[in-house]
Design a protein around this motif. Sequence first.
Motif, mmCIF file in Angstrom:
data_model
loop_
_atom_site.group_PDB
_atom_site.id
_atom_site.type_symbol
_atom_site.label_atom_id
_atom_site.label_comp_id
_atom_site.label_asym_id
_atom_site.label_seq_id
_atom_site.Cartn_x
_atom_site.Cartn_y
_atom_site.Cartn_z
ATOM 1 N N TYR A 187 -0.550 5.220 0.368
ATOM 2 C CA TYR A 187 -0.389 6.320 -0.581
ATOM 3 C C TYR A 187 -0.865 7.622 0.047
ATOM 4 C CZ TYR A 187 -0.924 9.088 -4.822
ATOM 5 O OH TYR A 187 -0.834 10.075 -5.767
ATOM 6 N N GLU A 188 -2.003 7.585 0.732
ATOM 7 C CA GLU A 188 -2.529 8.797 1.365
ATOM 8 C C GLU A 188 -1.583 9.277 2.470
ATOM 9 O OE1 GLU A 188 -6.380 7.568 2.631
ATOM 10 O OE2 GLU A 188 -7.281 7.721 0.620
ATOM 11 N N ALA A 189 -0.965 8.344 3.179
ATOM 12 C CA ALA A 189 -0.015 8.726 4.229
ATOM 13 C C ALA A 189 1.222 9.378 3.611
ATOM 14 C CB ALA A 189 0.383 7.498 5.048
ATOM 15 N N ILE A 190 1.680 8.843 2.469
ATOM 16 C CA ILE A 190 2.830 9.437 1.780
ATOM 17 C C ILE A 190 2.496 10.858 1.343
ATOM 18 C CG2 ILE A 190 4.232 9.304 -0.321
ATOM 19 C CD1 ILE A 190 4.085 6.245 -0.066
ATOM 20 N N GLU A 191 1.296 11.047 0.786
ATOM 21 C CA GLU A 191 0.878 12.377 0.354
ATOM 22 C C GLU A 191 0.889 13.362 1.518
ATOM 23 O OE1 GLU A 191 -0.547 13.556 -2.983
ATOM 24 O OE2 GLU A 191 1.045 12.082 -3.249
ATOM 25 N N ALA A 192 0.609 12.856 2.711
ATOM 26 C CA ALA A 192 0.577 13.718 3.896
ATOM 27 C C ALA A 192 1.938 13.827 4.571
ATOM 28 C CB ALA A 192 -0.457 13.188 4.894
ATOM 29 N N GLY A 193 2.937 13.123 4.042
ATOM 30 C CA GLY A 193 4.259 13.138 4.654
ATOM 31 C C GLY A 193 4.334 12.313 5.922
ATOM 32 N N ASP A 194 3.388 11.414 6.104
ATOM 33 C CA ASP A 194 3.345 10.557 7.288
ATOM 34 C C ASP A 194 4.071 9.252 6.971
ATOM 35 O OD1 ASP A 194 2.784 9.089 9.534
ATOM 36 O OD2 ASP A 194 0.608 8.996 9.227
ATOM 37 N N TRP A 195 5.402 9.275 7.131
ATOM 38 C CA TRP A 195 6.207 8.111 6.764
ATOM 39 C C TRP A 195 5.902 6.912 7.638
ATOM 40 C CZ3 TRP A 195 7.023 10.309 2.612
ATOM 41 C CH2 TRP A 195 7.561 11.583 2.476
ATOM 42 N N ASP A 196 5.686 7.141 8.916
ATOM 43 C CA ASP A 196 5.403 6.024 9.824
ATOM 44 C C ASP A 196 4.058 5.383 9.474
ATOM 45 O OD1 ASP A 196 7.772 6.469 11.151
ATOM 46 O OD2 ASP A 196 6.863 7.720 12.715
ATOM 47 N N GLY A 197 3.062 6.204 9.147
ATOM 48 C CA GLY A 197 1.765 5.656 8.763
ATOM 49 C C GLY A 197 1.856 4.847 7.481
ATOM 50 N N ALA A 198 2.626 5.328 6.520
ATOM 51 C CA ALA A 198 2.807 4.593 5.268
ATOM 52 C C ALA A 198 3.535 3.284 5.505
ATOM 53 C CB ALA A 198 3.573 5.459 4.269
ATOM 54 N N THR A 199 4.559 3.327 6.369
ATOM 55 C CA THR A 199 5.304 2.108 6.694
ATOM 56 C C THR A 199 4.399 1.079 7.341
ATOM 57 O OG1 THR A 199 7.366 3.353 6.961
ATOM 58 C CG2 THR A 199 7.240 1.188 8.011
ATOM 59 N N ALA A 200 3.552 1.539 8.252
ATOM 60 C CA ALA A 200 2.649 0.607 8.937
ATOM 61 C C ALA A 200 1.673 -0.027 7.951
ATOM 62 C CB ALA A 200 1.890 1.353 10.032
ATOM 63 N N ALA A 201 1.151 0.752 7.001
ATOM 64 C CA ALA A 201 0.189 0.213 6.032
ATOM 65 C C ALA A 201 0.846 -0.810 5.114
ATOM 66 C CB ALA A 201 -0.417 1.353 5.218
ATOM 67 N N TYR A 202 2.048 -0.474 4.622
ATOM 68 C CA TYR A 202 2.745 -1.412 3.736
ATOM 69 C C TYR A 202 3.172 -2.680 4.488
ATOM 70 C CZ TYR A 202 3.116 1.670 -0.338
ATOM 71 O OH TYR A 202 2.854 2.437 -1.437
ATOM 72 N N THR A 203 3.580 -2.510 5.746
ATOM 73 C CA THR A 203 3.989 -3.667 6.547
ATOM 74 C C THR A 203 2.806 -4.605 6.763
ATOM 75 O OG1 THR A 203 5.690 -2.374 7.676
ATOM 76 C CG2 THR A 203 4.950 -4.401 8.752
ATOM 77 N N LYS A 204 1.640 -4.048 7.050
ATOM 78 C CA LYS A 204 0.441 -4.871 7.235
ATOM 79 C C LYS A 204 0.075 -5.589 5.935
ATOM 80 C CE LYS A 204 -4.265 -4.738 9.073
ATOM 81 N NZ LYS A 204 -5.338 -3.874 9.653
ATOM 82 N N ALA A 205 0.195 -4.875 4.811
ATOM 83 C CA ALA A 205 -0.105 -5.502 3.515
ATOM 84 C C ALA A 205 0.851 -6.653 3.235
ATOM 85 C CB ALA A 205 -0.017 -4.460 2.400
ATOM 86 N N LEU A 206 2.112 -6.476 3.591
ATOM 87 C CA LEU A 206 3.103 -7.525 3.355
ATOM 88 C C LEU A 206 2.894 -8.709 4.297
ATOM 89 C CD1 LEU A 206 5.441 -7.866 1.387
ATOM 90 C CD2 LEU A 206 6.979 -6.992 3.132
ATOM 91 N N ASN A 207 2.450 -8.428 5.521
ATOM 92 C CA ASN A 207 2.156 -9.521 6.450
ATOM 93 C C ASN A 207 0.977 -10.353 5.967
ATOM 94 O OD1 ASN A 207 4.223 -8.826 8.189
ATOM 95 N ND2 ASN A 207 2.917 -7.510 9.460
ATOM 96 N N GLU A 208 -0.008 -9.687 5.363
ATOM 97 C CA GLU A 208 -1.168 -10.410 4.848
ATOM 98 C C GLU A 208 -0.830 -11.178 3.578
ATOM 99 O OE1 GLU A 208 -4.362 -7.683 4.307
ATOM 100 O OE2 GLU A 208 -4.639 -7.289 6.463
ATOM 101 N N ASN A 209 0.103 -10.639 2.812
ATOM 102 C CA ASN A 209 0.499 -11.303 1.561
ATOM 103 C C ASN A 209 1.999 -11.125 1.356
ATOM 104 O OD1 ASN A 209 0.765 -12.410 -0.969
ATOM 105 N ND2 ASN A 209 -0.221 -10.720 -2.051
#
Length: 317
Positions: A187-209
């Motif tokens: 969410y913080e990455a989205i607020e900053a317009g950092d699409w790659d950072g947001a993608t990486a965070a969501y991808t890690k969350a999905l890998n964990e669950n």
Amino acid sequence: MNQPNPAGLDIRGAIDLSGLQRPTPAQERAAAASAAAAAQAAPGVIVDLTPENFQELIESSAQVPVVVAIGASRSATGEQMTPVLERAAVAYQGRFRLARVDADTAPEIAQVFGIQAVPCAIAVIQGQPLPLFQGSPSPEQVAQVLEQVLAAAAEAGVTGSVATGEAPTAPVEPPEPELPPLHRAAYEAIEAGDWDGATAAYTKALNENPADVDAKAGLVQVALMKRLDAVEDAAAVVLAADAAGPTDVAKNLLAADIELAARRSAAAFARLIAVVKATSGEERETARKHLVELFELEDPASEVVKRARRELALALF
């Protein structure tokens, strides 16, 4: 019966009370009964509707439903109706506010509601009047009508109650659940317009669950925002896709993104289904996958999504 919106009227100061006559025995008995009921109710549950508090009471109906009892002290039927509502107001413990008004002494207020005969009762929810009944219903009938009023109020989001004092209190909302660390990072990455950072965070969350549906939807949302971030003229993109026709996959995929972001999901889905019908092989599969991803951003129970899924199935088979 006319049903004007009293919230838009200001009748304060319109009534001259100086010419009122001495109360009749009927008025005195009604006043005594009302005083007894009001003494049992929490402050603010039972009030007398006057030109001075009219606007405040109508505005309070955005938080708690208001039942207006319009009686006439000269009428025996009126003497029966209002006490029934007063006892109900005590029993319901502030789930609605009862506002009493005597049409004999305050005819202007009765006229605001378009009243043609008294006694009668009107509910006010979010400033909108809703006629309830005329005459003197039984306590059982009143209870049934009040349940319908509370149900209608709940549908309109009016679920507050009168606790103490004159002002109704809205229900306390439960605190928002705290975001998991990876979702918060995304969410913080989205607020900053950092699409790659947001993608990486969501991808890690999905890998964990892998069952994390919010992370899955988040990935689709971020990908959509990243694609739209590169669009300079959305209208031109949609017009270009229309001109190219459904065989131009790339243009129609981006046009569908724009339409979905503009809350035109039905148009976006129809566009991609047309591409599926007009193409084959890898191009068709690309359009299908894109459409299924966009489904993730809409309510799966909505009729628009259900219809589009049916049309996609027909287009494929």
